[in-house]
Structures are given as C-alpha cells and as structure tokens.
Design a protein around this motif. Structure first.
Motif, PDB file in Angstrom:
ATOM      1  N   LYS A   1       0.839  -1.184   0.000  1.00  0.00           N
ATOM      2  CA  LYS A   1       0.000   0.000   0.000  1.00  0.00           C
ATOM      3  C   LYS A   1       0.880   1.242   0.000  1.00  0.00           C
ATOM      4  O   LYS A   1       1.651   1.470   0.921  1.00  0.00           O
ATOM      5  CB  LYS A   1      -0.909   0.001   1.231  1.00  0.00           C
ATOM      6  CG  LYS A   1      -1.779   1.239   1.359  1.00  0.00           C
ATOM      7  CD  LYS A   1      -2.770   1.360   0.204  1.00  0.00           C
ATOM      8  CE  LYS A   1      -3.688   2.569   0.395  1.00  0.00           C
ATOM      9  NZ  LYS A   1      -4.606   2.742  -0.760  1.00  0.00           N
TER      10      LYS A   1
ATOM     11  N   GLN B   1       0.399   5.342 -13.918  1.00  0.00           N
ATOM     12  CA  GLN B   1      -0.776   4.945 -13.144  1.00  0.00           C
ATOM     13  C   GLN B   1      -0.913   3.428 -13.095  1.00  0.00           C
ATOM     14  O   GLN B   1      -1.169   2.841 -12.034  1.00  0.00           O
ATOM     15  CB  GLN B   1      -2.042   5.558 -13.752  1.00  0.00           C
ATOM     16  CG  GLN B   1      -2.180   7.054 -13.582  1.00  0.00           C
ATOM     17  CD  GLN B   1      -3.387   7.602 -14.348  1.00  0.00           C
ATOM     18  OE1 GLN B   1      -4.207   6.846 -14.862  1.00  0.00           O
ATOM     19  NE2 GLN B   1      -3.470   8.922 -14.431  1.00  0.00           N
ATOM     20  N   LEU B   2      -0.739   2.776 -14.246  1.00  0.00           N
ATOM     21  CA  LEU B   2      -0.874   1.325 -14.315  1.00  0.00           C
ATOM     22  C   LEU B   2       0.224   0.627 -13.514  1.00  0.00           C
ATOM     23  O   LEU B   2      -0.021  -0.404 -12.867  1.00  0.00           O
ATOM     24  CB  LEU B   2      -0.835   0.874 -15.773  1.00  0.00           C
ATOM     25  CG  LEU B   2      -2.016   1.332 -16.640  1.00  0.00           C
ATOM     26  CD1 LEU B   2      -1.766   0.986 -18.101  1.00  0.00           C
ATOM     27  CD2 LEU B   2      -3.317   0.702 -16.157  1.00  0.00           C
TER      28      LEU B   2
ATOM     29  N   LEU C   1      -0.527   1.025  -9.781  1.00  0.00           N
ATOM     30  CA  LEU C   1      -1.655   0.147  -9.440  1.00  0.00           C
ATOM     31  C   LEU C   1      -1.170  -1.297  -9.289  1.00  0.00           C
ATOM     32  O   LEU C   1      -1.604  -2.022  -8.376  1.00  0.00           O
ATOM     33  CB  LEU C   1      -2.730   0.238 -10.518  1.00  0.00           C
ATOM     34  CG  LEU C   1      -3.991  -0.615 -10.302  1.00  0.00           C
ATOM     35  CD1 LEU C   1      -4.709  -0.202  -9.027  1.00  0.00           C
ATOM     36  CD2 LEU C   1      -4.926  -0.496 -11.510  1.00  0.00           C
TER      37      LEU C   1
ATOM     38  N   GLU D   1       0.444  -1.719  -5.930  1.00  0.00           N
ATOM     39  CA  GLU D   1      -0.511  -1.826  -4.830  1.00  0.00           C
ATOM     40  C   GLU D   1      -1.252  -3.158  -4.849  1.00  0.00           C
ATOM     41  O   GLU D   1      -1.739  -3.615  -3.805  1.00  0.00           O
ATOM     42  CB  GLU D   1      -1.491  -0.661  -4.878  1.00  0.00           C
ATOM     43  CG  GLU D   1      -0.802   0.683  -4.644  1.00  0.00           C
ATOM     44  CD  GLU D   1      -1.713   1.713  -4.023  1.00  0.00           C
ATOM     45  OE1 GLU D   1      -2.778   1.962  -4.608  1.00  0.00           O
ATOM     46  OE2 GLU D   1      -1.350   2.258  -2.962  1.00  0.00           O
ATOM     47  N   LYS D   2      -1.327  -3.787  -6.000  1.00  0.00           N
ATOM     48  CA  LYS D   2      -1.962  -5.109  -6.091  1.00  0.00           C
ATOM     49  C   LYS D   2      -0.945  -6.243  -5.983  1.00  0.00           C
ATOM     50  O   LYS D   2      -1.299  -7.413  -6.086  1.00  0.00           O
ATOM     51  CB  LYS D   2      -2.726  -5.228  -7.413  1.00  0.00           C
ATOM     52  CG  LYS D   2      -3.961  -4.337  -7.480  1.00  0.00           C
ATOM     53  CD  LYS D   2      -4.772  -4.607  -8.744  1.00  0.00           C
ATOM     54  CE  LYS D   2      -6.071  -3.819  -8.738  1.00  0.00           C
ATOM     55  NZ  LYS D   2      -6.908  -4.095  -9.944  1.00  0.00           N
TER      56      LYS D   2
END
Length: 269
Positions: free
Chosen positions: A2, A225-226, A229, A232-233
C-alpha cells in the motif's frame, strides 16, 4: 504494498518521461523521493513538479551502470532519507542497430544501464527494503522481452534479463514481505528513442519509429498509473499497453509464425 505518505521511493531515470511521471504521482501520494538520473538539469525540472508540502526530494546524478556510483547513491539515500520502501529501476536506453553493426562497446553501454543498473539497485537496496513493513521493487522490462525484434538485439537481451531477474526475486522475496513487479511496456510517448537517435543504423527509420510511438503509444502518465496500481496489487508482472498484451499473446499462441514474421520485418529494414 500500500503506497502511503512518508514512504521513500528511489526512482532511476527520473529526469523525464516515465520516471518523471512516476515521481510526480508518488509525490502526490505523499512519498518522499530520491530521484536518480545522469542529467542533473532534467532532475531539477522533475523536482519542480514535485514540490508538495512535507515532501523531501533529493537529487542524485548517477550513472546506474557504475558500481561505485551506485554504492555512493545507496549511502546518500540512507543518509538523507533513512529508509527505502519502493525501488523503481526505470533507467534504460535502446540502440536501433543491427547485430552486425552493434560494436562490443555498444553492448557494454546498453548492458551497463539496462541490466547492471537494475541488478546493482536490487542488490544494494535489498537489505534496506527487507527492514520495512511495506516494501516493493519495480523493474522496467519491456514487451521486447517477449520476442527477438530486428535491430534491437541488445535491448531485447537486456530486457529479457530484467524479466528473469524479477521473476527470481519475486520467488525468493515473497515470503520476506518484499514485492517485485516486472513491467513490460509497449509503446509509450517518451523521448527514449530520441536520446540515441544519432547512433542508429538508419536515422530516418528510427525517427519514423519514434513518431509511430508518439502516435499510438500510451502517455507516460497513464503508464505510471498502471505501474503504481500493479505495485498496490502486488502483481508479479504488468503488461502496459495493448501492443504489449497482443505481442505476449501471439508469442504464446503462435511463436514460430511470429518469429518468421520478425524475419520478414528484418528484410524490409
């Protein structure tokens, strides 16, 4: 992992393009930044985009392929920030030259930046990352890791190496709480091709490839952005752009046909 305020991110190749977009988006999330690039003027520009309250941004002019310089970078980052949560090995170059015209110096140049740079970064910052409850490594590979592209031998070899390194680290570090993501961008609207345009076998062809990337590629902001993301995943890998996804699928479904297609492309270059 996170991503949150007061984490520390180290980003190589932060002087422009994707590295700059990643820096800006991490600053917006409240992360402190250690920005790394060979070009100090470009780093200053990136810092100007990252001036947010309570954000500590340090600049480091470093050749990522130089071990002594990378050791010094580690010492500087730890002295300035005291910790590292996110390491993004983004710096890279490409030479659009046939294997025949690639000199050994060309190979050393590309390998030092594209392969040794990420390897040094992972090796030197690993113990600091292990100490943090939230930690992640991002290694920029490429869709060029999926297939041998004509006039891109050094780029394909090094990006395949980055992919393999990332997969090994993912397996080894998962149980220790350090995430690893291998990133495979397709065309992105950056100036990477322009940086080595003068070294190309066919500058006109290289310029056309640059113009095509500007036309069909994702913006650096969208790619960033990708990537964040995916961090975070806790994804092991992320394909950035439809062209990357399509090339990966073709390589899996019809590898021989795809390789023959690359041979036809090479004959037209």
């Amino acid at each position: 992992m996170k991503i949150s305020r007061h984490q520390v991110a180290v980003i190589t190749g932060a002087g422009g393009g994707l590295g700059r977009s990643l820096a800006i988006q991490l600053a917006e999330k409240g992360c402190h930044l250690a920005l790394v690039d060979i070009d100090p003027a470009a780093l200053e520009v990136t810092r100007n985009y990252c001036r947010f309250d309570d954000i500590n941004v340090s600049l480091h002019q470093v050749d990522v392929g130089n071990l002594d310089a990378m050791n010094h970078l580690y010492s500087q980052v730890m002295a300035t920030h005291g910790k590292v949560n996110l390491l993004i090995n983004n710096a890279g170059i490409t030479l659009q030259k046939s294997f025949s015209s690639h000199s050994l110096d060309d190979w050393r140049r590309v390998m030092s930046i594209n392969l040794w740079g990420p390897l040094y970064g992972c090796k030197l910052f690993l113990e600091a990352l292990k100490k943090e409850p939230q930690a992640h490594i991002v290694n920029l590979s490429s869709m060029a890791a999926f297939i041998g592209l004509p006039s891109q031998s050094s780029y394909c070899v090094t990006k395949s190496g980055v992919q393999a390194l990332s997969e090994c680290l993912y397996a080894e570090l998962k149980s220790e709480g350090v995430g690893v993501t291998s990133v495979h961008p397709g065309a992105i609207k950056t100036d990477m091709i322009q940086a080595t345009l003068a070294d190309s076998d066919d500058q006109q062809k290289a310029q056309k490839n640059y113009e095509l990337a500007q036309k069909i590629g994702l913006t650096a902001d969208k790619a960033a952005q990708l990537i964040l993301l995916a961090v975070e995943k806790n994804k092991a890998r992320v394909r950035v752009g439809k062209d990357s996804v399509i090339l990966d699928l073709l390589r899996r479904l019809m590898p021989v046909i795809l390789q023959k297609g690359m041979a036809r492309v090479a004959r037209t270059v």
